[in-house]
Design an enzyme around this catalytic site. Structure first.
Site, short mmCIF file in Angstrom:
data_model
loop_
_atom_site.label_atom_id
_atom_site.label_comp_id
_atom_site.label_asym_id
_atom_site.label_seq_id
_atom_site.Cartn_x
_atom_site.Cartn_y
_atom_site.Cartn_z
N LYS A 1 0.65 -1.27 0.07
CA LYS A 1 -0.05 -0.24 0.16
C LYS A 1 0.90 1.27 0.15
CE LYS A 1 -1.59 1.71 4.01
NZ LYS A 1 -1.42 2.87 4.37
N ASN A 2 1.86 1.37 0.80
CA ASN A 2 2.70 2.55 0.88
C ASN A 2 3.64 2.85 -0.12
OD1 ASN A 2 1.24 2.94 3.45
ND2 ASN A 2 3.17 2.42 4.69
N ARG B 1 -5.00 10.46 4.61
CA ARG B 1 -3.79 11.50 4.82
C ARG B 1 -2.75 11.46 3.65
NH1 ARG B 1 -0.02 12.44 7.18
NH2 ARG B 1 -0.26 14.62 8.03
N CYS C 1 -5.60 12.93 12.99
CA CYS C 1 -6.11 11.31 12.95
C CYS C 1 -5.87 10.49 14.28
CB CYS C 1 -5.27 10.66 11.61
SG CYS C 1 -3.83 10.32 12.11
N ARG D 1 -0.21 14.67 13.29
CA ARG D 1 0.50 14.13 11.89
C ARG D 1 0.37 15.39 11.02
NH1 ARG D 1 -1.00 8.22 9.88
NH2 ARG D 1 0.77 8.47 8.76
N ASP E 1 4.78 0.64 12.15
CA ASP E 1 3.69 -0.23 11.44
C ASP E 1 3.60 -1.33 12.19
OD1 ASP E 1 2.79 2.49 10.21
OD2 ASP E 1 3.36 1.60 8.28
N VAL F 1 7.87 7.36 16.88
CA VAL F 1 7.60 8.11 15.70
C VAL F 1 6.47 8.72 15.56
CG1 VAL F 1 7.07 7.67 13.01
CG2 VAL F 1 8.92 6.08 14.35
N ARG G 1 -8.57 -0.94 4.91
CA ARG G 1 -7.64 0.28 4.18
C ARG G 1 -6.23 -0.48 3.98
NH1 ARG G 1 -6.54 4.65 8.06
NH2 ARG G 1 -5.00 5.00 5.82
C1 UD1 Z 1 4.27 6.91 6.41
C2 UD1 Z 1 3.37 5.65 6.29
C3 UD1 Z 1 2.99 5.10 7.60
C4 UD1 Z 1 4.13 4.89 8.58
C5 UD1 Z 1 4.78 6.05 8.71
C6 UD1 Z 1 6.16 6.11 9.19
C7 UD1 Z 1 2.25 5.85 4.07
C8 UD1 Z 1 1.29 5.97 3.03
N1 UD1 Z 1 2.54 5.77 5.39
O1 UD1 Z 1 3.39 7.89 7.05
O2 UD1 Z 1 2.00 3.86 7.39
O3 UD1 Z 1 3.73 4.79 9.69
O4 UD1 Z 1 5.44 6.61 7.29
O5 UD1 Z 1 7.06 4.96 8.75
O6 UD1 Z 1 3.61 5.61 3.46
N2 UD1 Z 1 5.83 14.87 10.48
C9 UD1 Z 1 5.89 16.24 10.78
N3 UD1 Z 1 5.70 17.24 9.93
C10 UD1 Z 1 5.46 16.62 8.53
C11 UD1 Z 1 5.26 15.22 8.27
C12 UD1 Z 1 5.73 14.37 9.34
O7 UD1 Z 1 6.21 16.74 11.78
O8 UD1 Z 1 5.26 17.55 7.79
C13 UD1 Z 1 6.27 13.81 11.66
C14 UD1 Z 1 5.04 12.96 11.90
O9 UD1 Z 1 4.23 13.57 12.66
C15 UD1 Z 1 5.56 11.76 12.53
C16 UD1 Z 1 6.93 11.64 11.53
O10 UD1 Z 1 7.19 13.06 11.26
O11 UD1 Z 1 5.77 11.94 13.78
C17 UD1 Z 1 7.16 10.42 10.76
O12 UD1 Z 1 5.79 10.81 9.76
P1 UD1 Z 1 6.01 10.32 8.24
O13 UD1 Z 1 7.35 9.49 8.05
O14 UD1 Z 1 6.03 11.77 7.41
O15 UD1 Z 1 4.85 9.48 8.09
P2 UD1 Z 1 3.84 9.42 6.90
O16 UD1 Z 1 4.56 9.71 5.71
O17 UD1 Z 1 2.67 10.43 7.11
#
Ligand code: UD1
Length: 421
Positions: A22-23, A93, A117, A122, A307, A329, A399
């Site tokens: 999925k990711n 998201r 969420c 996030r 995850d 995380v 999902r």
């Molecule tokens: C992706 C994965 C999710 C996984 C996560 C971490 C997808 C669709 N989802 O989510 O399954 O759990 O990586 O491996 O690929 N953050 C900020 N600001 C931002 C963006 C992120 O502070 O603009 C923080 C988040 O709150 C979190 C950390 O960075 O604490 C990591 O998040 P991120 O790696 O961005 O997760 P996703 O890409 O949303």
């Protein structure tokens, strides 16, 4: 709304095939926005999130053809608007990954702010900041990110803190069509980032360093479509391996990617499972009656994946001994703890750490899925619990896990989906 009802206590045995990731599927589908010719994406999992991404692209006017294997041919030449509407973004998201490609290819985008969420606030500040550094003019208005740029985006030197998978992917795509060179420092090293880079390179992008913390992208003037097959889902594979470590038995998972599972495989071995791997398969046998408890801390790849945190809380709840699991995380990713406690689990939460005292058996109970991976942990708990567990709100599972009850049935589980509508 559907429910899953599981009668626990059966050992699992058999062979299944991993689904597409999925990711990886979500950003790869978004990458089709960058191409001048259609992109054919295969090995897509049948999942609600994938359908949402296809709907999102369709709502922008992209022409999408789906064949019976669920290969998707996406043609972005028919695009009519550059909006990612709130109704779709709020359900997923990850829709934010259309921001980079829209801006880079069409120089404009309106993407709804995803909002909070279940697993924490996030934010998307890193995505927005990076696009600004590449020359985009962005305002946040009426719940939307309204972005535009005069001509092409410009290459930039971008550093992420914290490291973000989604923001790294957005920049990878945006930079592929930008003018000049972009460097991403503290880039996410997740295999799904590497998979997206592979897809973009296949489309004509110039990218070096994907899979390391420094990625360098030399922008090109145009990208073409072509064909791409997404990687196997490492979280799905890891979830089934954990299930069998808990129930006992033997499982072979085919069409998977053991190299992407190193940290989880080590933890399962520590827990007592015997594991061997080939290029695209994993074989796990659990002969012991109960696993040994495992302490861990989640972190960005190659550390232990967030995850898989919930599934390991479930494992520890029936393991021999006590363990602590720290979540570094996401801030609020312990919604499964109170549900597993309803099944008798002895878990105490202190800040970002769960302390778990393993007990001999959980007792089946009605529980509620609160987010995707939390729901997976409840399925695992149900598989080992005495009696019957019914899991409500399983749209969360749908999902991210393709045909979960069918795959578990193949392995010998007593599990039924009950349709309540
Ligand atoms: C992706 C994965 C999710 C996984 C996560 C971490 C997808 C669709 N989802 O989510 O399954 O759990 O990586 O491996 O690929 N953050 C900020 N600001 C931002 C963006 C992120 O502070 O603009 C923080 C988040 O709150 C979190 C950390 O960075 O604490 C990591 O998040 P991120 O790696 O961005 O997760 P996703 O890409 O949303």
């Amino acid at each position: 709304m559907d429910k899953l009802v599981i009668k626990g206590g059966r050992q699992l045995r058999g062979e299944i095939s991993a689904s597409g990731a999925k990711n990886s599927a979500l950003p790869v589908l978004a990458a089709s926005l960058l191409a001048d010719s259609p992109l054919k994406v295969s090995n897509l999992p049948h999942l609600n999130d994938v359908t949402t991404m296809i709907e999102l692209l369709g709502s922008m006017g992209l022409d999408i053809i789906l064949n019976e294997d669920m290969d998707v041919l996406v043609d972005s030449s028919t695009i009519k608007n550059l909006n990612a509407r709130y109704e779709l973004v709020k359900t997923m998201r990850a829709s934010i990954v259309v921001l980079g490609p829209l801006l880079s290819k069409f120089h404009q985008a309106e993407v709804a702010l995803p909002g909070g969420c279940a697993i924490g606030s996030r934010p998307v500040n890193l995505h927005i900041q990076a696009m600004r550094e590449m020359g985009a003019d962005i305002v946040l208005e009426n719940g939307y990110i309204k972005a535009k740029t005069q001509g092409r985006l410009k290459g930039a030197n971008i550093s992420f803190d914290p490291v973000s998978v989604g923001a790294t992917e957005n920049v990878l795509m945006a930079a592929s069509l930008a003018e000049g060179i972009t460097t991403i420092n503290n880039a996410a090293k997740e295999p799904e980032v590497v998979d997206l880079a592979r897809c973009l390179i296949n489309m004509g992008a110039k990218i070096e360093g994907a899979g390391t913390d420094k990625i360098i992208i030399e922008g090109v003037e145009s990208l073409s479509g072509g064909e791409f097959s997404v990687m196997p889902d490492r979280v799905e594979t890891a979830t089934y391996l954990t299930a069998v470590t808990m129930t006992g038995g033997k499982i072979k998972i085919k069409n998977t990617m053991p190299d992407s599972l190193t940290s989880v495989i080590h933890k399962l071995q520590e827990s007592g499972a015997e594991i061997s791997t080939g290029k695209d398969w994993v074989l796990l046998e659990m002969k012991k009656e109960r696993p040994i408890s495992i302490s861990l801390s989640t972190g960005p790849y190659p550390s232990f994946p967030t995850d898989m945190q919930a599934q390991f809380v479930a494992l520890n709840s029936i393991a021999k001994g006590s363990a602590s699991i720290s979540e570094t995380v996401f801030e609020n990713r312990f919604m499964h703890v109170q549900e597993i406690a309803r099944m008798g689990g002895k878990i105490t939460l202190k800040g970002n750490t769960a302390f778990i005292e393993g007990i001999e058996t959980l007792i089946g109970a009605p529980v509620m899925a609160t987010d995707l991976r939390a729901s997976a942990s409840l399925v695992l708990a149900g598989l080992v619990a005495e009696g019957s567990t019914s899991i409500d709100r399983i749209y969360h599972i749908d999902r991210g896990y393709e045909r979960i009850e069918e795959k578990l049935k193949v392995l010998g589980a007593d599990i039924e989906r009950i349709s309540l509508t």
